[in-house]
Design an enzyme around this catalytic site. Structure first.
Site, PDB file in Angstrom:
ATOM      1  CD  GLU A   1      -3.165   5.033  -6.417  1.00  0.00           C
ATOM      2  OE1 GLU A   1      -2.369   5.303  -5.725  1.00  0.00           O
ATOM      3  OE2 GLU A   1      -4.146   5.734  -7.063  1.00  0.00           O
TER       4      GLU A   1
ATOM      5  CG  HIS B   1      -5.710   9.481  -8.624  1.00  0.00           C
ATOM      6  ND1 HIS B   1      -6.824   9.256  -7.663  1.00  0.00           N
ATOM      7  CD2 HIS B   1      -4.626   8.997  -7.863  1.00  0.00           C
ATOM      8  CE1 HIS B   1      -6.236   9.059  -6.242  1.00  0.00           C
ATOM      9  NE2 HIS B   1      -5.089   8.792  -6.330  1.00  0.00           N
TER      10      HIS B   1
ATOM     11  CE  LYS C   1      -4.383  11.452  -2.558  1.00  0.00           C
ATOM     12  NZ  LYS C   1      -5.479  10.430  -2.363  1.00  0.00           N
TER      13      LYS C   1
ATOM     14  N   GLY D   1      -6.287   6.631   1.107  1.00  0.00           N
ATOM     15  CA  GLY D   1      -6.623   7.378   2.169  1.00  0.00           C
ATOM     16  C   GLY D   1      -7.411   7.080   3.158  1.00  0.00           C
TER      17      GLY D   1
ATOM     18  CG  ASN E   1      -1.305  12.140  -6.088  1.00  0.00           C
ATOM     19  OD1 ASN E   1      -1.531  13.409  -6.222  1.00  0.00           O
ATOM     20  ND2 ASN E   1      -2.675  11.388  -6.103  1.00  0.00           N
TER      21      ASN E   1
ATOM     22  CB  SER F   1      -3.125   3.082   3.296  1.00  0.00           C
ATOM     23  OG  SER F   1      -4.600   4.055   3.197  1.00  0.00           O
TER      24      SER F   1
ATOM     25  CD  GLU G   1      -8.217  11.096  -4.369  1.00  0.00           C
ATOM     26  OE1 GLU G   1      -7.441  12.033  -4.838  1.00  0.00           O
ATOM     27  OE2 GLU G   1      -8.136  10.347  -3.363  1.00  0.00           O
TER      28      GLU G   1
HETATM   29  C1  PEP Z   1      -3.260   8.055  -3.651  1.00  0.00           C
HETATM   30  O1  PEP Z   1      -3.819   9.124  -3.854  1.00  0.00           O
HETATM   31  O2  PEP Z   1      -2.804   7.834  -4.867  1.00  0.00           O
HETATM   32  C2  PEP Z   1      -2.954   7.420  -2.654  1.00  0.00           C
HETATM   33  C3  PEP Z   1      -2.557   6.186  -2.781  1.00  0.00           C
HETATM   34  O3  PEP Z   1      -3.439   8.266  -1.362  1.00  0.00           O
HETATM   35  P1  PEP Z   1      -2.801   7.599  -0.187  1.00  0.00           P
HETATM   36  O4  PEP Z   1      -1.489   6.941   0.271  1.00  0.00           O
HETATM   37  O5  PEP Z   1      -3.233   8.862   0.975  1.00  0.00           O
HETATM   38  O6  PEP Z   1      -3.862   6.311   0.212  1.00  0.00           O
END
Ligand code: PEP
Length: 261
Positions: free
Chosen positions: A172, A93, A12, A178, A10, A218, A95
């Site tokens: 998630e 998601h 973003k 992040g 992803n 992460s 976000e």
């Molecule tokens: C994500 O945005 O779906 C995500 C898992 O980000 P990150 O791997 O940077 O934690």
């Protein structure tokens, strides 16, 4: 039939055309790791260019609007992302939920629109740190998923083909995205087992046990092997570490090795 591990990047709000070389490198590397299904969700502006160059990887969108069209300035419909070359869309998601106030009913409407446009969906769920600390993570995630999933949609309803072809779940935890913090292996295992039980309740034993459940938060090359070896983890949704071919394909390699046991 067991599904291949699914590793989805992803990007973003990262990436201009200068990043196409990275997408090309990911695509070339994916051709050497056919036991893993690799996909990228670049920003809208790069869907078509990445799709045009990709020979192996799947290309998807990070969101879509729930309406077919109309007066929605700045929004993009499911049919539009499909027209640009997307084969799947990430929905719900955290976000999007946090920054755009997307409640479960909106996520569900988007999922319906995406399925109707012939897209596969990756439906995200996950709890905040306060919810986990209060011991309510499992109940929260199950409720969120039930409210966001269009179980009755003809593309998913029993008898309409394989649910796992159309649906992937991504767990998630919000506090892991992040931040460099990952959930413990025990917590990941527990949550994925609970999500599996819910999918079987909703879609029946045969269909519900085939849907892949990705972990996200992460994931990096150095923690991927352990996470991807956890029962019921069918792959990873990767943010930061998907921005370079080196780190992203390090995760895909770990997935291939974890799958071989
Ligand atoms: C994500 O945005 O779906 C995500 C898992 O980000 P990150 O791997 O940077 O934690």
């Amino acid at each position: 039939m067991p599904q291949r591990p699914y590793i989805v990047g992803n990007w973003k709000m990262h990436g201009t055309r200068a990043m196409l070389s990275e997408a090309r490198a990911i695509d070339r590397a994916a051709q050497r790791h056919m036991k893993v299904e690799v996909a990228l969700a670049p920003p809208y502006t790069l869907i078509h260019p990445v799709h045009r160059e990709a020979e192996q990887i799947g290309v998807g969108a990070q969101d879509c609007h729930h309406a077919d069209g109309g007066a929605h300035t700045g929004d993009i419909s499911a049919a539009m992302v499909a027209d640009a070359g997307a084969k799947f869309v990430i929905l719900g998601h955290s976000e999007r939920r946090q920054n755009h106030g997307e409640i479960d009913a909106v996520v569900r409407a988007k999922a319906e629109a995406a399925l109707s446009a012939g897209l596969r969906i990756i439906l995200c769920c996950g709890e905040s740190d306060q919810t986990r600390e209060a011991g309510k993570a499992v109940a929260f995630v199950k409720k969120q998923l039930k409210a966001s999933l269009p179980v009755e949609h003809e593309a998913l309803a029993n008898g309409a083909g394989s649910v796992s072809e159309r649906l992937t779940i991504a767990y998630e935890p919000i506090w892991a995205i992040g931040t460099g913090n990952t959930a413990t292996i025990e917590d990941i295992g527990e949550m994925h087992a609970e999500i599996r039980a819910l999918l079987i309740e909703l879609f029946g034993q045969e269909q519900g046990s085939e849907v892949r459940i990705l972990y996200g938060g992460s994931v990096k090359p150095d923690n991927a092997a352990e996470i991807l070896s956890t029962p019921e983890v069918g792959g990873a949704l990767v943010g930061g570490a998907s921005l370079t071919a080196d780190s992203f394909m390090g995760i895909a390699l770990a997935a291939a090795e974890a799958d071989e046991g």
